[in-house]
Design an enzyme around this catalytic site. Structure first.
Site, short mmCIF file in Angstrom:
data_model
loop_
_atom_site.label_atom_id
_atom_site.label_comp_id
_atom_site.label_asym_id
_atom_site.label_seq_id
_atom_site.Cartn_x
_atom_site.Cartn_y
_atom_site.Cartn_z
N GLY A 58 0.86 -1.18 0.00
CA GLY A 58 0.00 0.00 0.00
C GLY A 58 0.89 1.23 0.00
NE ARG A 100 6.06 -2.68 -4.36
CZ ARG A 100 4.73 -2.74 -4.20
NH1 ARG A 100 4.20 -2.83 -3.00
NH2 ARG A 100 3.94 -2.72 -5.24
CD GLN A 208 -4.43 -6.93 -4.51
OE1 GLN A 208 -5.35 -7.46 -5.12
NE2 GLN A 208 -3.36 -6.46 -5.13
CG ASP A 249 -2.71 2.87 -7.93
OD1 ASP A 249 -3.66 2.21 -7.49
OD2 ASP A 249 -1.51 2.59 -7.72
CE LYS A 260 -4.87 -3.51 -7.34
NZ LYS A 260 -3.44 -3.70 -7.62
#
Lengths: 352, 352
Positions: A58, A100, A208, A249, A260
């Protein structure tokens, strides 16, 4: 009687920092939904692995984990001189940033931490710099807690007693340092005493919604029902859904929203059945430099995420797969953006 | 040069009967997509188990398997007298009917077989009755082959060279005795030399699209891409989908159609993006005695189908789940019904 604050404090946490001991803990989300394991993070390699392995995930939570991860990597080195200590700050920040590389919040939080070190007065002690870094990490965390809280307070007004509220993926407490974004309104409404039904889309391929959202809402005590993604439309047809709230996002200047995969289909079905469809996100998710959704590049991920579920093969091993991580929902389908600055209604114009 | 017939003969088969030896074979669909295992059926208990365990599935295929299953259970008993043989016909038919009590095609096919025995002239030999039963089972199979072929021929006209064709679940060769219903137009178009892209929705929770549709199209050589169900809308937005064809469980007199969960969402997205949406089904799927979709009862299935994938837990074990097997698509969203009688266009009026 239990206060609202006490109720909200019972929401599961992705991570926590103990200011009395400077100890940092994460909930290992790879063990969900079967095991609830909180793991203390004691060195920088462990934090790197926790981010890399998605034990913490997240965007906001990753940023906060980066800041605390950097801090705890410095805790035992306060006896270094300023130059050596600052070199260690840079080295460990660079290292953590590689866990990441595409996570914007991670590099943003680490830059804030490094910036503190770079701007710190040369005459001050290493211990004083450590204290300033500690304050910065906690400020990053506190700011996210407050953003989530405000999103929750504004969004809770949209939830009616006895209604049905649907979400997709996990924009919950476990994606943030606070009570989440899309799930924050549900937590605040429930803590205010409202009772409603929550519906969690499982969110293929990475599930998720099944693994995380249904777990965190259920653990808190919200009446949540899990559905396969293909069931959402039918629930709307049955009149069971009064409100949809999902995260984001990236939001373009005209309100087009990347989120998503599956979000856009939900919004189209919501329009068909007259269900209001909201995006909950920190205001910083809005990117005034991206004019429309057309300019948002959608990440494509590997075939194996679809072909295998927890290691079990569900399709021919050599089948072609199209696996976009996101889609873009047209701004015309969005009833509003729930942010820490309030609910923003159309027409949207977020241009710089 | 390979003929069209030779190409179509290469389509995988759910079942086959060898008239030279009266031997009956099924493809064990529980072993797909990893293993292609054809299993001879040699006694009635084995056929019962094959139907019960979903080694053979799909309404038409189950009916045909019941007829052949009954036949091979009688093969070694042609020395019985007529009374004893007819008693065995009844006993074995009743037994097989219990393997899937809700499968309408199974009881229909077994009734046809039993009817042959009941109406057979008393003076004729047991061997002659066996021959009549054998002819009836083959006729049931042949009729389904022809229905599928005609659906394929009519539907193939809708598929354009270079286009994208989407389907959901498995209404393919492996659900029938022939080349399928929703997939038949793809097979015929491909055998005619047309080249196009097929898209298979994985179809949660039981993943028939991932396990079976993508397997059978891929094995035949059609250019098929597997997607998570939530990707369908985004593919339409990208302009990659020119046609959607799915099967049907039941069609009401006004054209409202019950089919696998997720169908209605596909149809709503298709309307949003202007993609023509067709139902392919035998004409017998249309029920003139059901006025509208409102009268169709949707079966709800257990939570474990959603919580576990191939035995792997993906959600809290005690989470509430809503798991409807079907949904009902409004007739206004359906561009046409592809049947063995041709393509039926709106307005629909299938009243008795």
């Amino acid at each position: 009687m239990e206060t609202k604050e006490a109720r909200l404090a019972a929401i599961p946490k992705a991570l926590s920092f103990d200011p009395a001991s400077d100890r940092f803990y994460i909930l290992d989300q790879t063990r969900l939904p079967t095991d609830e394991v909180v793991e203390e993070q004691t060195d920088v390699e462990q934090v790197y692995d926790s981010i890399y392995q998605l034990k913490v995930r997240g965007a906001p939570a990753i940023g906060i984990a980066g800041a605390y991860g950097l801090l705890i990597s410095l805790k035992e080195h306060r006896d270094l001189d300023r130059n050596a200590f600052e070199a260690l700050v840079h080295k460990n920040a660079d290292y953590l940033n590689g866990s990441r590389p595409t996570a914007v919040n991670l590099s943003w939080a680490l830059k804030r931490m490094v910036g503190i070190a770079e701007a710190f007065p040369p005459g001050e002690s290493t211990a004083a710099l450590y204290a300033a870094l500690r304050a910065e990490a906690m400020a990053i965390h506190e700011s996210d807690i407050e953003t989530c809280r405000l999103i929750g307070e504004y969004g809770a007004e949209l939830i009616e007693e006895g209604s049905g509220v649907m979400t997709l993926c996990n924009a919950g407490a476990l994606a943030t340092g606070g009570i989440g974004t899309a799930l924050a309104p549900m937590y605040v409404a429930w803590a205010n005493g409202k009772r409603f039904r929550a519906y969690s889309n499982e969110t293929r391929p990475l599930l998720q919604g099944a693994r995380i959202t249904s777990w965190e809402l259920h653990r808190f005590g919200i009446d949540v029902t899990l559905i396969a993604d293909s069931v959402a439309s039918y629930l709307m047809k049955l009149g069971k859904v009064d409100l949809i709230i999902v995260g984001a996002d990236r939001v373009a200047a005209n309100g087009d929203t990347a989120n998503k995969i599956g979000t856009s289909s939900l919004a189209i079905n919501a329009r068909h059945y007259g269900v209001p469809f909201y995006i909950a996100c920190p205001y910083s998710t809005i990117d005034p430099h991206t004019p429309t959704g057309e300019e948002i590049v959608v990440e494509e991920r590997g075939a194996d995420e679809v072909i295998y579920v927890k290691g079990q093969q569900i399709a021919p091993a050599d089948i072609q797969v199209f696996n976009p991580a996101f889609d873009v929902t047209d701004h015309e389908l969005i009833a509003g953006f729930i942010t820490e600055k309030g609910i923003i209604r159309p027409p949207y114009n977020f241009s710089a």
